[in-house]
Design a protein around this motif. Sequence first.
Motif, PDB file in Angstrom:
ATOM      1  N   LYS A   1       0.840  -1.205   0.000  1.00  0.00           N
ATOM      2  CA  LYS A   1       0.000   0.000   0.000  1.00  0.00           C
ATOM      3  C   LYS A   1       0.875   1.256   0.000  1.00  0.00           C
ATOM      4  O   LYS A   1       0.612   2.205  -0.739  1.00  0.00           O
TER       5      LYS A   1
ATOM      6  N   GLN B   1       2.362   1.771  -3.424  1.00  0.00           N
ATOM      7  CA  GLN B   1       1.357   2.313  -4.347  1.00  0.00           C
ATOM      8  C   GLN B   1       1.133   3.802  -4.102  1.00  0.00           C
ATOM      9  O   GLN B   1       0.959   4.570  -5.048  1.00  0.00           O
TER      10      GLN B   1
ATOM     11  N   PRO C   1       2.375   6.193  -7.554  1.00  0.00           N
ATOM     12  CA  PRO C   1       1.070   5.915  -8.169  1.00  0.00           C
ATOM     13  C   PRO C   1       1.127   5.630  -9.665  1.00  0.00           C
ATOM     14  O   PRO C   1       0.369   4.777 -10.158  1.00  0.00           O
TER      15      PRO C   1
ATOM     16  N   SER D   1       2.398   2.048 -10.103  1.00  0.00           N
ATOM     17  CA  SER D   1       1.371   1.108  -9.653  1.00  0.00           C
ATOM     18  C   SER D   1       0.253   0.964 -10.681  1.00  0.00           C
ATOM     19  O   SER D   1      -0.178  -0.138 -10.987  1.00  0.00           O
ATOM     20  N   ARG D   2      -0.213   2.096 -11.222  1.00  0.00           N
ATOM     21  CA  ARG D   2      -1.279   2.044 -12.241  1.00  0.00           C
ATOM     22  C   ARG D   2      -0.801   1.321 -13.493  1.00  0.00           C
ATOM     23  O   ARG D   2      -1.524   0.514 -14.070  1.00  0.00           O
TER      24      ARG D   2
ATOM     25  N   LYS E   1      -0.554  -2.447 -12.745  1.00  0.00           N
ATOM     26  CA  LYS E   1      -1.895  -3.018 -12.597  1.00  0.00           C
ATOM     27  C   LYS E   1      -2.567  -3.165 -13.964  1.00  0.00           C
ATOM     28  O   LYS E   1      -3.162  -4.199 -14.257  1.00  0.00           O
TER      29      LYS E   1
END
Length: 74
Positions: free
Chosen positions: A14, A17, A21, A24-25, A28
Amino acid sequence: MNLMEKMEIGAQLKRFQENHPKVSRFLKLEFGRGLPEGTVLELRIKKPGEKELVSNMKLCPDDVKLLQKLLSAH
């Protein structure tokens, strides 16, 4: 892996992330779309004052299975 270790890894993920960000995006999205056999992953590392290092790998069937397991466990 015990429950406490899983909770700590979850907290660290967490924080990662939140700190990164965009990365992470990106991960994902791309991992979510699936990475078929033959996909090439590349990693670049540039430490301050040092030469850049680059390595890559082409996913084999075992790699794809492992990634699918990891993604379904998350």
